[in-house]
Design a protein around this motif. Structure first.
Motif, PDB file in Angstrom:
ATOM      1  N   LEU A 174      39.590  62.959   7.619  1.00  0.00           N
ATOM      2  CA  LEU A 174      39.420  62.749   6.179  1.00  0.00           C
ATOM      3  C   LEU A 174      38.266  63.617   5.694  1.00  0.00           C
ATOM      4  N   GLU A 175      38.269  63.928   4.405  1.00  0.00           N
ATOM      5  CA  GLU A 175      37.140  64.609   3.783  1.00  0.00           C
ATOM      6  C   GLU A 175      37.005  64.105   2.353  1.00  0.00           C
ATOM      7  N   ARG A 176      35.811  64.242   1.788  1.00  0.00           N
ATOM      8  CA  ARG A 176      35.568  63.889   0.394  1.00  0.00           C
ATOM      9  C   ARG A 176      35.408  65.187  -0.404  1.00  0.00           C
ATOM     10  N   ASN A 177      36.084  65.246  -1.568  1.00  0.00           N
ATOM     11  CA  ASN A 177      35.898  66.429  -2.408  1.00  0.00           C
ATOM     12  C   ASN A 177      34.626  66.274  -3.249  1.00  0.00           C
ATOM     13  N   ALA A 178      34.380  67.217  -4.121  1.00  0.00           N
ATOM     14  CA  ALA A 178      33.139  67.218  -4.913  1.00  0.00           C
ATOM     15  C   ALA A 178      33.017  65.972  -5.776  1.00  0.00           C
ATOM     16  N   LYS A 179      34.137  65.357  -6.120  1.00  0.00           N
ATOM     17  CA  LYS A 179      34.121  64.152  -6.949  1.00  0.00           C
ATOM     18  C   LYS A 179      34.079  62.869  -6.120  1.00  0.00           C
ATOM     19  N   GLY A 180      34.001  63.011  -4.796  1.00  0.00           N
ATOM     20  CA  GLY A 180      33.946  61.839  -3.928  1.00  0.00           C
ATOM     21  C   GLY A 180      35.294  61.244  -3.589  1.00  0.00           C
ATOM     22  N   VAL A 181      36.377  61.955  -3.945  1.00  0.00           N
ATOM     23  CA  VAL A 181      37.729  61.463  -3.668  1.00  0.00           C
ATOM     24  C   VAL A 181      38.118  61.809  -2.227  1.00  0.00           C
ATOM     25  N   LEU A 182      38.665  60.837  -1.522  1.00  0.00           N
ATOM     26  CA  LEU A 182      39.088  61.044  -0.138  1.00  0.00           C
ATOM     27  C   LEU A 182      40.410  61.798  -0.076  1.00  0.00           C
ATOM     28  N   LYS A 183      40.469  62.760   0.841  1.00  0.00           N
ATOM     29  CA  LYS A 183      41.688  63.532   1.045  1.00  0.00           C
ATOM     30  C   LYS A 183      41.932  63.709   2.536  1.00  0.00           C
ATOM     31  N   LYS A 184      43.206  63.651   2.922  1.00  0.00           N
ATOM     32  CA  LYS A 184      43.576  63.909   4.313  1.00  0.00           C
ATOM     33  C   LYS A 184      43.453  65.401   4.600  1.00  0.00           C
ATOM     34  N   THR A 185      42.883  65.746   5.763  1.00  0.00           N
ATOM     35  CA  THR A 185      42.754  67.152   6.138  1.00  0.00           C
ATOM     36  C   THR A 185      43.965  67.588   6.958  1.00  0.00           C
ATOM     37  N   THR A 186      43.928  68.814   7.419  1.00  0.00           N
ATOM     38  CA  THR A 186      45.017  69.326   8.258  1.00  0.00           C
ATOM     39  C   THR A 186      44.758  69.071   9.740  1.00  0.00           C
ATOM     40  N   VAL A 187      43.592  68.450  10.055  1.00  0.00           N
ATOM     41  CA  VAL A 187      43.293  68.118  11.453  1.00  0.00           C
ATOM     42  C   VAL A 187      44.261  67.059  11.934  1.00  0.00           C
ATOM     43  N   PHE A 188      44.749  67.209  13.157  1.00  0.00           N
ATOM     44  CA  PHE A 188      45.770  66.297  13.691  1.00  0.00           C
ATOM     45  C   PHE A 188      45.276  65.716  15.011  1.00  0.00           C
ATOM     46  N   LEU A 189      45.335  64.401  15.136  1.00  0.00           N
ATOM     47  CA  LEU A 189      44.948  63.715  16.373  1.00  0.00           C
ATOM     48  C   LEU A 189      46.210  63.275  17.095  1.00  0.00           C
ATOM     49  N   ALA A 190      46.514  63.916  18.208  1.00  0.00           N
ATOM     50  CA  ALA A 190      47.721  63.603  18.967  1.00  0.00           C
ATOM     51  C   ALA A 190      47.372  62.767  20.184  1.00  0.00           C
TER      52      ALA A 190
END
Length: 291
Positions: free
Chosen positions: A174-190
């Motif tokens: 996960l990451e937070r954008n400049a506005k503090g909104v959570l977004k899923k990243t492209t990192v994948f945990l297999a």
């Protein structure tokens, strides 16, 4: 086989494995008998801890480590590792966790104890981590732990959501954008294929139970739960697993979207209905029952 405490990052998981091993040796051994050995007047507290309805606190864990040391199950170092593991899980700040992580690393024979590895185990074991990730793609998503908790249902509280978000952020999922909104990243945990994993077993058990609940609580318009029973040539199992994996990927490509209305769980279950001792050989054949 007796579980080895150094192989565990979760003290409750270790205790559950220990009582299961004890019951294999002695089927009459009960949680009540264990509570009596620990000098506890009531078995309810121990039961709630093992079922994760109450936290394992140092006052109880010290009784357990002392009893294990007295009975010869723990060495002094193992008892200290178990006690530190409980303190690590009860730590409320990252500074505290880092402090106990250092002690745990020094106690383990391989001198390694990683909070990131622990995060990975927790993310795999607890189904709501994957749900939080996918919720970030909802049209009406809010990065508020209280809102996420309400959407996930009563089985996941706000504190669990907040801790889950922190784990996902630490691992870069996960990451937070400049506005503090959570977004899923492209990192994948297999997770490794066809390798036994206690965290993965817990995950599958939990989501299967949620599927059972959906049968009773969700309308047929919102779910599709079917089953098929057939005899099978076991030599075809590797190819069957590949076909299932290919189907999952194809369906995800079709259904997955960045503007979702809800978060769905799909379980495909292929397992042997017959006990090994009841079989008189590998059978082949076609479908028997379909629903």
């Amino acid at each position: 086989m007796e579980p080895q405490v150094f192989q565990y990052h979760d003290p409750v998981e270790y205790l559950n494995a220990s009582i299961q091993a004890a019951q294999v040796k002695n089927p009459s051994f009960s949680m009540r008998a264990w509570a009596k050995q620990l000098g506890m007047n009531h078995v309810a507290m121990l039961s709630m801890v093992l079922n994760r309805k109450r936290k394992l606190l140092p006052n109880l864990s010290s009784k357990i480590s002392n009893q294990f040391r007295t009975s010869g199950r723990f060495t002094e170092t193992e008892a200290r590792y178990f006690d530190m593991l409980v303190l690590f899980h009860n730590a409320s700040t990252m500074d505290e966790k880092n402090f106990y992580e250092g002690i745990l690393s020094s106690l383990k024979p391989d001198q390694s104890f990683s909070t990131l590895e622990l995060d990975k185990l927790n993310i795999i074991a607890d189904w709501y981590h994957a749900a939080i990730l996918e919720m970030t793609s909802l049209k009406n998503f809010k990065s508020d732990p209280q809102w996420i908790s309400l959407k996930l249902g009563s089985s996941v509280n706000k504190d669990q959501v907040r801790a889950g978000i922190e784990r996902l952020l630490r691992l870069g999922l996960l990451e937070r954008n400049a506005k503090g909104v959570l977004k899923k990243t492209t990192v994948f945990l297999a997770t490794p294929t066809d390798i036994p994993n206690q965290s993965l077993k817990k995950y599958h058990s939990d989501v299967i139970l949620k599927g059972v609940s959906a049968i009773e609580t969700q309308s047929v318009e919102k779910r599709d739960i079917t089953s098929i029973t057939f005899s099978m040539d076991l030599q075809k199992m590797p190819e069957a697993k590949k076909m299932i994996r290919d189907f999952r990927r194809k369906l995800l490509k079709f259904l997955g979207t960045a503007e979702g209305d809800s978060v769905y769980q799909m379980n495909i279950q292929l397992f042997d209905l017959l006990d090994e001792e009841d079989k008189d050989g590998v059978k082949t054949g076609g479908e028997k029952y379909v629903s």
